[in-house]
Design an enzyme around this catalytic site. Structure first.
Site, PDB file in Angstrom:
ATOM      1  N   SER A  46       0.749  -1.342   0.051  1.00  0.00           N
ATOM      2  CA  SER A  46       0.147  -0.048  -0.021  1.00  0.00           C
ATOM      3  C   SER A  46       0.722   1.352   0.037  1.00  0.00           C
ATOM      4  O   SER A  46       2.007   1.101   0.319  1.00  0.00           O
ATOM      5  CB  SER A  46      -1.043  -0.008   1.294  1.00  0.00           C
ATOM      6  OG  SER A  46      -0.038   0.139   2.351  1.00  0.00           O
ATOM      7  N   ILE A  48       3.173   4.145  -0.474  1.00  0.00           N
ATOM      8  CA  ILE A  48       4.655   4.449  -0.902  1.00  0.00           C
ATOM      9  C   ILE A  48       5.173   3.023  -1.324  1.00  0.00           C
ATOM     10  O   ILE A  48       5.807   2.807  -2.556  1.00  0.00           O
ATOM     11  CB  ILE A  48       5.427   5.008  -0.054  1.00  0.00           C
ATOM     12  CG1 ILE A  48       5.050   6.647  -0.016  1.00  0.00           C
ATOM     13  CG2 ILE A  48       7.064   5.302  -0.531  1.00  0.00           C
ATOM     14  CD1 ILE A  48       6.105   7.174   1.329  1.00  0.00           C
ATOM     15  N   SER A 175      12.680   9.951   7.623  1.00  0.00           N
ATOM     16  CA  SER A 175      11.516  10.913   7.617  1.00  0.00           C
ATOM     17  C   SER A 175      12.404  12.427   7.944  1.00  0.00           C
ATOM     18  O   SER A 175      13.218  12.310   8.758  1.00  0.00           O
ATOM     19  CB  SER A 175      10.352  10.739   8.641  1.00  0.00           C
ATOM     20  OG  SER A 175       9.588  11.818   8.667  1.00  0.00           O
ATOM     21  N   TYR A 203       8.133   8.752  17.040  1.00  0.00           N
ATOM     22  CA  TYR A 203       8.384   8.451  15.449  1.00  0.00           C
ATOM     23  C   TYR A 203       9.642   9.017  15.036  1.00  0.00           C
ATOM     24  O   TYR A 203      10.154   8.366  14.354  1.00  0.00           O
ATOM     25  CB  TYR A 203       7.050   9.017  14.899  1.00  0.00           C
ATOM     26  CG  TYR A 203       6.824   8.887  13.359  1.00  0.00           C
ATOM     27  CD1 TYR A 203       6.429   7.626  12.945  1.00  0.00           C
ATOM     28  CD2 TYR A 203       7.821   9.829  12.755  1.00  0.00           C
ATOM     29  CE1 TYR A 203       6.565   7.612  11.505  1.00  0.00           C
ATOM     30  CE2 TYR A 203       7.394   9.498  11.135  1.00  0.00           C
ATOM     31  CZ  TYR A 203       7.051   8.515  10.867  1.00  0.00           C
ATOM     32  OH  TYR A 203       7.043   8.556   9.398  1.00  0.00           O
ATOM     33  N   LYS A 207      12.986   7.173  13.200  1.00  0.00           N
ATOM     34  CA  LYS A 207      13.619   7.748  12.007  1.00  0.00           C
ATOM     35  C   LYS A 207      15.045   7.898  12.237  1.00  0.00           C
ATOM     36  O   LYS A 207      15.762   7.817  11.192  1.00  0.00           O
ATOM     37  CB  LYS A 207      12.612   8.513  11.483  1.00  0.00           C
ATOM     38  CG  LYS A 207      11.425   8.200  11.077  1.00  0.00           C
ATOM     39  CD  LYS A 207      11.244   6.861  10.112  1.00  0.00           C
ATOM     40  CE  LYS A 207       9.738   6.532   9.678  1.00  0.00           C
ATOM     41  NZ  LYS A 207       9.918   5.487   8.818  1.00  0.00           N
TER      42      LYS A 207
END
Length: 330
Positions: A46, A48, A175, A203, A207
């Site tokens: 799904s 990217i 990110s 998050y 990353k």
């Protein structure tokens, strides 16, 4: 009337701002074929990941898409085959939130595949807030620890496949939020019950960990025919934001769709890092909009990278013998 004017002006501003952002979006121009190559794309069913898997399939690769949802995996497999005309597409179950699942997936790949040219570590979660069955915060395990373990376990096949002229490639999807990270090596597995701000920071931490991992792994694989990169796809409106709640997630996704990239556009930088000829000449770099970027200062901290590596090995329960076997020269 004033409210209508404010809404109208705000909408116009967002649209203009979004167009400015989109003007910086780049498309991977490499025409490299991947016939005879094998690619693993985690989260390749799904958003990217699906676009990345479709790109690889259209280049002629054998594509293994991995995700923890059987129905989604089977649908994605058929979609990729239909749109690419490439029937050499496989779906395999992988739950990065379970170290047992990661080990089973890696063992299956090692046993059934004779090569692995590209490992695209794309899978990730947004900002949910619960523990995995292994006792880790879901954000950190799926986005980082599961990816760390999977990559290490697949190194023997990546090393076997890579050559000096055509090295294997590992691409970790990171990110821009790695820049807000506040990483504490003594607190890599945070508690649940956090507020929204803390979850966003976790998050970012996950990353940042991926970039630090790439740096340390590249150092430990010096001389091996493997290139490791980090790809920041940009701000993309996908289902990853659903974990912020139905209403907030929907608003964020809509705003990002207005302001920034589609999944196809978001896939371009990871694909670039995986196939571009220039990208294969360097390692442990960060790319955004198909261009090399400088990461945050924390991401270049050599001691932090080393400390994270050591902690990660312990937390995912990699034995010394197992680690040495995965890292040894062919």
């Amino acid at each position: 009337m004033d409210i209508i004017v404010i809404i109208l002006v705000s909408t116009i501003f967002l649209c203009v701002f979004g167009l400015c952002l989109k003007s910086g979006n780049k498309i991977c121009k490499s025409k490299k074929r991947l016939d005879g190559r094998t690619c693993v794309v985690t989260g390749g069913t799904s958003g990217i990941g699906l676009e990345i898997a479709l790109d690889f399939a259209m280049r002629g690769a054998r594509v293994i898409v991995a995700c923890p949802f059987d129905d989604e995996g089977k649908v994605a497999k058929e979609k990729i085959i239909q749109e690419s005309g490439n029937t050499n597409v496989v779906y395999k179950f992988l739950d990065l939130g379970s170290f047992k699942s990661v080990r089973e997936f890696a063992a299956d790949i090692i046993q059934t595949e004779n090569r692995l040219d590209i490992l695209m570590n794309n899978a990730g979660v947004g900002i949910p807030d619960h523990k995995t069955t292994d006792g880790f915060h879901i954000i950190m395990q799926v986005n980082y620890f599961g990816t760390f373990l999977l990559t290490i376990l697949l190194l023997p096949l990546l090393k076997k496949t890579g050559t000096a002229s055509d090295p294997s490639r590992i691409v970790n999807t990171t990110s821009i939020l790695h820049r807000i990270a506040m990483l504490n090596l003594d607190y890599l597995n945070p508690d649940v019950g956090c507020n929204l701000f803390k979850r966003i920071m976790y998050y970012g931490n996950s990353k940042l960990c991926l970039i630090l991992f790439s740096r340390e792994l590249a150092k430990r694989l010096r001389g091996a025919n493997i290139v490791i990169h980090n790809a920041d796809p940009g701000e993309v409106g996908t289902r990853i934001f659903d974990s912020a709640g139905v209403v907030i997630g929907f608003i964020i996704s809509i705003l990002i769709l207005i302001l920034s990239k589609t999944p196809f556009e978001g896939a371009q930088t990871p694909v670039y890092a995986a196939v571009d000829e220039t990208a294969k000449k360097v390692t442990a770099r960060l790319f955004r909009n198909c261009t090399m970027q400088s990461p945050s200062s924390a991401a270049t901290d050599i001691q932090l990278a080393k400390g994270l590596w050591e902690q990660s090995v312990v937390l995912v329960k990699l034995s010394k013998q197992e680690l040495d076997e995965c890292l040894k020269e062919n």
